[in-house]
Scaffold this motif. Structure first.
Motif, PDB file in Angstrom:
ATOM      1  N   ASN A  61       0.832  -1.210   0.000  1.00  8.50           N
ATOM      2  CA  ASN A  61       0.000   0.000   0.000  1.00  8.50           C
ATOM      3  C   ASN A  61       0.863   1.256   0.000  1.00  8.50           C
ATOM      4  OD1 ASN A  61      -2.488  -1.248  -0.086  1.00  8.50           O
ATOM      5  ND2 ASN A  61      -2.634  -1.410   2.135  1.00  8.50           N
ATOM      6  N   ALA A  62       1.894   1.265   0.828  1.00  9.47           N
ATOM      7  CA  ALA A  62       2.776   2.434   0.892  1.00  9.47           C
ATOM      8  C   ALA A  62       3.504   2.640  -0.430  1.00  9.47           C
ATOM      9  CB  ALA A  62       3.781   2.274   2.025  1.00  9.47           C
ATOM     10  N   ASN A  63       4.007   1.559  -1.010  1.00  2.59           N
ATOM     11  CA  ASN A  63       4.774   1.675  -2.254  1.00  2.59           C
ATOM     12  C   ASN A  63       3.906   2.002  -3.456  1.00  2.59           C
ATOM     13  OD1 ASN A  63       7.457   1.223  -1.374  1.00  2.59           O
ATOM     14  ND2 ASN A  63       6.993  -0.940  -1.143  1.00  2.59           N
ATOM     15  N   LEU A  64       2.715   1.433  -3.526  1.00  2.00           N
ATOM     16  CA  LEU A  64       1.866   1.665  -4.693  1.00  2.00           C
ATOM     17  C   LEU A  64       1.061   2.961  -4.603  1.00  2.00           C
ATOM     18  CD1 LEU A  64       0.473  -1.884  -5.535  1.00  2.00           C
ATOM     19  CD2 LEU A  64       2.248  -0.591  -6.714  1.00  2.00           C
ATOM     20  N   ILE A  65       0.668   3.340  -3.403  1.00  2.00           N
ATOM     21  CA  ILE A  65      -0.181   4.526  -3.272  1.00  2.00           C
ATOM     22  C   ILE A  65       0.590   5.701  -2.668  1.00  2.00           C
ATOM     23  CG2 ILE A  65      -2.266   5.461  -2.207  1.00  2.00           C
ATOM     24  CD1 ILE A  65      -3.381   2.565  -2.318  1.00  2.00           C
ATOM     25  N   GLY A  66       1.142   5.490  -1.495  1.00  2.00           N
ATOM     26  CA  GLY A  66       1.758   6.594  -0.752  1.00  2.00           C
ATOM     27  C   GLY A  66       2.909   7.259  -1.467  1.00  2.00           C
ATOM     28  N   PHE A  67       3.911   6.488  -1.861  1.00  2.02           N
ATOM     29  CA  PHE A  67       5.082   7.070  -2.502  1.00  2.02           C
ATOM     30  C   PHE A  67       4.752   7.649  -3.877  1.00  2.02           C
ATOM     31  CE2 PHE A  67       7.754   4.101   0.216  1.00  2.02           C
ATOM     32  CZ  PHE A  67       8.093   5.117   1.102  1.00  2.02           C
ATOM     33  N   ASN A  68       3.822   7.035  -4.587  1.00  3.31           N
ATOM     34  CA  ASN A  68       3.455   7.552  -5.908  1.00  3.31           C
ATOM     35  C   ASN A  68       2.725   8.884  -5.806  1.00  3.31           C
ATOM     36  OD1 ASN A  68       4.658   5.367  -7.110  1.00  3.31           O
ATOM     37  ND2 ASN A  68       2.762   4.218  -7.304  1.00  3.31           N
ATOM     38  N   VAL A  69       1.789   8.999  -4.866  1.00  2.00           N
ATOM     39  CA  VAL A  69       1.084  10.272  -4.675  1.00  2.00           C
ATOM     40  C   VAL A  69       2.070  11.349  -4.250  1.00  2.00           C
ATOM     41  CG1 VAL A  69      -0.624  11.447  -3.227  1.00  2.00           C
ATOM     42  CG2 VAL A  69      -1.145   9.204  -4.187  1.00  2.00           C
ATOM     43  N   LEU A  70       2.942  11.015  -3.305  1.00  2.00           N
ATOM     44  CA  LEU A  70       3.953  11.965  -2.850  1.00  2.00           C
ATOM     45  C   LEU A  70       4.886  12.355  -4.001  1.00  2.00           C
ATOM     46  CD1 LEU A  70       5.124  13.476  -0.409  1.00  2.00           C
ATOM     47  CD2 LEU A  70       6.559  11.476   0.006  1.00  2.00           C
ATOM     48  N   GLY A  71       5.261  11.386  -4.822  1.00  2.00           N
ATOM     49  CA  GLY A  71       6.132  11.656  -5.958  1.00  2.00           C
ATOM     50  C   GLY A  71       5.495  12.594  -6.971  1.00  2.00           C
ATOM     51  N   PHE A  72       4.210  12.405  -7.234  1.00  8.11           N
ATOM     52  CA  PHE A  72       3.533  13.288  -8.182  1.00  8.11           C
ATOM     53  C   PHE A  72       3.338  14.690  -7.604  1.00  8.11           C
ATOM     54  CE2 PHE A  72       2.198   9.314 -10.348  1.00  8.11           C
ATOM     55  CZ  PHE A  72       2.679   9.639 -11.601  1.00  8.11           C
ATOM     56  N   LEU A  73       3.136  14.796  -6.287  1.00  4.78           N
ATOM     57  CA  LEU A  73       3.016  16.121  -5.669  1.00  4.78           C
ATOM     58  C   LEU A  73       4.346  16.868  -5.708  1.00  4.78           C
ATOM     59  CD1 LEU A  73       0.748  15.333  -2.578  1.00  4.78           C
ATOM     60  CD2 LEU A  73       0.125  16.582  -4.656  1.00  4.78           C
ATOM     61  N   ILE A  74       5.414  16.195  -5.336  1.00  3.22           N
ATOM     62  CA  ILE A  74       6.733  16.826  -5.374  1.00  3.22           C
ATOM     63  C   ILE A  74       7.144  17.088  -6.825  1.00  3.22           C
ATOM     64  CG2 ILE A  74       9.189  16.513  -4.834  1.00  3.22           C
ATOM     65  CD1 ILE A  74       8.300  14.896  -2.383  1.00  3.22           C
ATOM     66  N   GLY A  75       6.777  16.188  -7.732  1.00  4.44           N
ATOM     67  CA  GLY A  75       7.072  16.375  -9.150  1.00  4.44           C
ATOM     68  C   GLY A  75       6.431  17.620  -9.729  1.00  4.44           C
ATOM     69  N   ALA A  76       5.264  18.002  -9.219  1.00  5.83           N
ATOM     70  CA  ALA A  76       4.604  19.220  -9.689  1.00  5.83           C
ATOM     71  C   ALA A  76       5.434  20.452  -9.360  1.00  5.83           C
ATOM     72  CB  ALA A  76       3.220  19.339  -9.057  1.00  5.83           C
ATOM     73  N   ILE A  77       6.115  20.418  -8.230  1.00  6.56           N
ATOM     74  CA  ILE A  77       6.972  21.540  -7.838  1.00  6.56           C
ATOM     75  C   ILE A  77       8.284  21.513  -8.612  1.00  6.56           C
ATOM     76  CG2 ILE A  77       8.238  22.571  -5.906  1.00  6.56           C
ATOM     77  CD1 ILE A  77       5.986  21.375  -4.094  1.00  6.56           C
ATOM     78  N   VAL A  78       8.868  20.329  -8.732  1.00  2.00           N
ATOM     79  CA  VAL A  78      10.145  20.195  -9.436  1.00  2.00           C
ATOM     80  C   VAL A  78       9.992  20.564 -10.913  1.00  2.00           C
ATOM     81  CG1 VAL A  78      11.929  18.542 -10.118  1.00  2.00           C
ATOM     82  CG2 VAL A  78      11.001  18.471  -7.817  1.00  2.00           C
ATOM     83  N   ALA A  79       8.843  20.299 -11.500  1.00  2.00           N
ATOM     84  CA  ALA A  79       8.622  20.585 -12.925  1.00  2.00           C
ATOM     85  C   ALA A  79       8.612  22.083 -13.223  1.00  2.00           C
ATOM     86  CB  ALA A  79       7.319  19.957 -13.389  1.00  2.00           C
ATOM     87  N   LEU A  80       8.538  22.919 -12.207  1.00  2.00           N
ATOM     88  CA  LEU A  80       8.568  24.364 -12.431  1.00  2.00           C
ATOM     89  C   LEU A  80       9.956  24.834 -12.861  1.00  2.00           C
ATOM     90  CD1 LEU A  80       6.421  25.555  -9.405  1.00  2.00           C
ATOM     91  CD2 LEU A  80       5.740  25.442 -11.811  1.00  2.00           C
ATOM     92  N   PHE A  81      10.997  24.061 -12.542  1.00  2.00           N
ATOM     93  CA  PHE A  81      12.349  24.434 -12.923  1.00  2.00           C
ATOM     94  C   PHE A  81      12.534  24.221 -14.426  1.00  2.00           C
ATOM     95  CE2 PHE A  81      12.877  22.966  -8.469  1.00  2.00           C
ATOM     96  CZ  PHE A  81      13.211  24.199  -7.920  1.00  2.00           C
ATOM     97  N   PRO A  82      13.241  25.141 -15.088  1.00  2.00           N
ATOM     98  CA  PRO A  82      13.429  24.980 -16.536  1.00  2.00           C
ATOM     99  C   PRO A  82      14.321  23.786 -16.866  1.00  2.00           C
ATOM    100  CG  PRO A  82      14.611  26.909 -15.713  1.00  2.00           C
ATOM    101  CD  PRO A  82      13.839  26.343 -14.567  1.00  2.00           C
ATOM    102  N   TYR A  83      13.961  23.085 -17.962  1.00  2.00           N
ATOM    103  CA  TYR A  83      14.747  21.950 -18.417  1.00  2.00           C
ATOM    104  C   TYR A  83      14.559  21.772 -19.917  1.00  2.00           C
ATOM    105  CZ  TYR A  83      16.471  17.201 -18.999  1.00  2.00           C
ATOM    106  OH  TYR A  83      17.167  16.092 -19.427  1.00  2.00           O
ATOM    107  N   LYS A  84      15.579  22.014 -20.679  1.00  2.00           N
ATOM    108  CA  LYS A  84      15.617  21.788 -22.130  1.00  2.00           C
ATOM    109  C   LYS A  84      14.409  22.355 -22.874  1.00  2.00           C
ATOM    110  CE  LYS A  84      18.484  17.663 -22.150  1.00  2.00           C
ATOM    111  NZ  LYS A  84      18.613  16.290 -22.610  1.00  2.00           N
TER     112      LYS A  84
END
Length: 123
Positions: A61-84
């Motif tokens: 449950n933690a690996n399939l739901i928890g870490f993925n939701v957290l990863g997508f939330l943090i990814g939304a912030i990280v995606a604000l940085f310019p890249y290529k």
């Protein structure tokens, strides 16, 4: 005659798209392997009054739901940085997958450290 610089830029865009797609597939494979490894190691190594089956379900449950939701939330912030000069949509998926992979790697390192401490007798 067509301008060769325009043709080169079109090839570059196609190559970048293919590279991004290949990277996504590679990241997904790594994430799936890490989820399987983390789930099994958590079920075996972590000591608590629950059974191994309960530990495996908790880890799954933690690996399939928890870490993925957290990863997508943090990814939304990280995606604000310019890249290529990529669009936000492409950066969001890439940064989310990388964040999930980093979270899974940290989890694996933590569980392996816990296993080592158990082996030595510190836990």
């Amino acid at each position: 005659m067509k301008d060769p610089s325009i043709l080169d830029s079109e090839n570059t865009e196609i190559n970048n798209e293919q590279k991004l797609k290949n990277d996504r597939i590679k990241y997904l494979k790594i994430i799936i392997v890490l989820i399987i490894i983390n789930t099994i190691l958590f079920g075996i190594i972590v000591k608590n009054p629950k059974s191994i089956t309960d530990n495996l379900l908790t880890a799954l449950n933690a690996n399939l739901i928890g870490f993925n939701v957290l990863g997508f939330l943090i990814g939304a912030i990280v995606a604000l940085f310019p890249y290529k000069e990529l669009s936000y949509k492409k950066k969001y998926l890439r940064s989310s997958l990388l964040t999930i992979m980093i979270l899974q790697i940290l989890m694996a390192v933590g569980i392996i450290s816990l296993g080592f401490m158990t082996l030595v007798g510190w836990y």
